[in-house]
Scaffold this motif. Structure first.
Motif, mmCIF file in Angstrom:
data_model
loop_
_atom_site.group_PDB
_atom_site.id
_atom_site.type_symbol
_atom_site.label_atom_id
_atom_site.label_comp_id
_atom_site.label_asym_id
_atom_site.label_seq_id
_atom_site.Cartn_x
_atom_site.Cartn_y
_atom_site.Cartn_z
ATOM 1 N N ASP A 324 0.856 -1.187 0.000
ATOM 2 C CA ASP A 324 0.000 0.000 0.000
ATOM 3 C C ASP A 324 0.893 1.239 0.000
ATOM 4 O O ASP A 324 1.711 1.427 0.895
ATOM 5 C CB ASP A 324 -0.888 -0.033 1.243
ATOM 6 N N TYR A 326 0.359 4.365 0.570
ATOM 7 C CA TYR A 326 0.214 5.255 1.719
ATOM 8 C C TYR A 326 1.020 4.725 2.899
ATOM 9 O O TYR A 326 1.701 5.483 3.607
ATOM 10 C CB TYR A 326 -1.259 5.394 2.096
ATOM 11 N N GLN A 327 0.980 3.425 3.109
ATOM 12 C CA GLN A 327 1.761 2.831 4.185
ATOM 13 C C GLN A 327 3.258 2.998 3.923
ATOM 14 O O GLN A 327 4.047 3.216 4.852
ATOM 15 C CB GLN A 327 1.414 1.346 4.337
ATOM 16 N N TYR A 329 4.632 5.512 2.335
ATOM 17 C CA TYR A 329 4.954 6.901 2.672
ATOM 18 C C TYR A 329 5.076 7.082 4.181
ATOM 19 O O TYR A 329 5.983 7.769 4.662
ATOM 20 C CB TYR A 329 3.861 7.835 2.142
ATOM 21 N N LEU A 330 4.161 6.489 4.931
ATOM 22 C CA LEU A 330 4.214 6.608 6.395
ATOM 23 C C LEU A 330 5.566 6.141 6.919
ATOM 24 O O LEU A 330 6.209 6.822 7.738
ATOM 25 C CB LEU A 330 3.097 5.785 7.036
ATOM 26 N N HIS A 331 6.006 4.992 6.449
ATOM 27 C CA HIS A 331 7.275 4.439 6.929
ATOM 28 C C HIS A 331 8.457 5.311 6.520
ATOM 29 O O HIS A 331 9.284 5.701 7.353
ATOM 30 C CB HIS A 331 7.469 3.023 6.387
#
Length: 384
Positions: A324, A326-327, A329-331
């Protein structure tokens, strides 16, 4: 701008602060740049009437690829449309045979080469390799392996063959276009010298970078090239500036180079547009390659090409098994707040360039590790 890829997307972004109205000729509405440019014409760049209709009302035409037929560009010029770079320059990036002939004429150092007619002629070229190469000054033992390239249409390793025998040499001739044979250069690494030149002859040179390839595709770029002696770096910059002047380039020119084991630089390829080896400049230089390309084609004063940090590393994000996004990017953003991510809005296909990341700092090992980790995580190669 003709061509709707990521280079057009990032060139458009560089023109926004200047209030430049940007028109795009794109193959499909889904192309990378077509997703973000407001004035998009969908059409075939190989059709002259389409090009003429597109160019009507444009102050200048430039490109994100070299594939527009040379005769079409001459027709646009005859219509009074400024084309930058012009066809007399761009043909040297379109046709490797023309490029090699011109580089020979101006005395630029190149690998030994010639156009070959068939596999037997390629084998004869390989056998001619003993002694000192006339064009490169390189010592060669003769025989295979050699490199064969179709003179038009190749990029990112396509249209290039590593040939070990006469039988190996059959495939390049199936395309029905001339084939260029080159000696296999004994090089220690690949470099790139990026320069920008304006219509009135102003020119700037970016630091020479090291370009690391994986399977014929650029993987990582390090700016400046580590361990490159200053004199050799200056030699490469002077060579790129001389090529830009001799060929009449307007806009960005990337000169891909081999650094040989005996300490010379040889010209590998030319690209007359923003280039993967210059993506680091978005975050690592005072003025990016995209901004300077825009300035050059509009004949504006060029910007400062100097680096902002001791080291900048660009790592390409290639298509793979994506988690994913978005995930991802979060990391990546939480792990490295200084990280710069540039994604192109492209459908993911294995090995396809879908984005890149830039990192910068004073410690090269740290900067390299941060870039590689982010690129691999966004690709899905690593998950922690």
């Amino acid at each position: 701008m003709v061509g709707g890829g990521q280079l057009a997307r990032m060139t458009h972004e560089a023109g926004i602060p200047l209030g430049i109205r940007f028109r795009l000729l794109s193959d499909t509405p889904q192309d990378s740049a077509a997703q973000v440019v407001s004035d998009v014409v969908i059409g075939d760049y190989r059709d002259l009437d389409t090009l003429r209709d597109f160019a009507r009302g444009c102050d200048v035409i430039t490109f994100d690829h070299e594939h527009v037929p040379t005769e079409h560009l001459r027709a646009l010029e005859a219509d009074g449309v400024p084309v930058r770079p012009g066809p007399d320059a761009l043909v040297h990036a379109q046709d490797k045979g023309v490029m090699r002939a011109k580089l020979d004429a101006i005395g630029a150092p190149c690998p030994r080469h010639r156009i070959v007619a068939d596999p037997a002629d390629a084998a004869a070229f390989a056998a001619e390799g003993g002694g000192t190469s006339r064009s490169s000054g390189a010592e060669s033992g003769g025989g295979f392996p050699i490199i064969l390239k179709t003179v038009r249409g190749g990029y990112d390793g396509k249209g290039v063959w590593f040939v070990r025998s006469e039988e190996d040499a059959r495939d390049p001739f199936l395309a029905g276009v001339p084939v260029l044979a080159e000696e296999k250069v004994d090089f220690v690494r690949e470099l790139a010298a990026n320069v920008v030149r304006s219509p009135h002859g102003q020119a700037v040179a970016y630091p020479v970078v090291e370009s690391r390839q994986v399977d014929g595709v650029c993987d990582t770029v390090i700016a400046p090239a580590p361990g490159l002696p200053e004199e050799r770096a200056l030699e490469a910059q002077r060579l790129a500036l001389r090529i830009a002047e001799e060929l009449g380039v307007v806009g960005h020119l990337a000169v891909e180079l081999f650094e040989t084991r005996d300490g010379r630089v040889l010209v590998n390829e030319l690209a007359m547009r923003p280039h993967n080896s210059g993506h680091w400049t978005q975050d690592g230089a005072v003025t990016s390659q995209f901004a300077n390309h825009v300035r050059a084609v509009l004949d504006l004063p060029l910007g400062d090409p100097r680096p902002r940090a001791r080291w900048t590393v660009m790592a390409n994000v290639l298509g793979g098994d994506y988690p994913d996004m978005y995930q991802g990017y979060l990391h990546c953003m939480a792990r490295d707040p200084q990280l710069k991510i540039h994604m192109y809005g492209k459908d993911v296909k294995p090995g396809r360039k879908v984005g890149h990341v830039n990192t910068y700092g004073d410690d090269l090992d740290d900067v390299l590790e941060r870039a590689r980790h982010a690129a691999d995580y966004l690709r899905g190669t690593i998950v922690e």
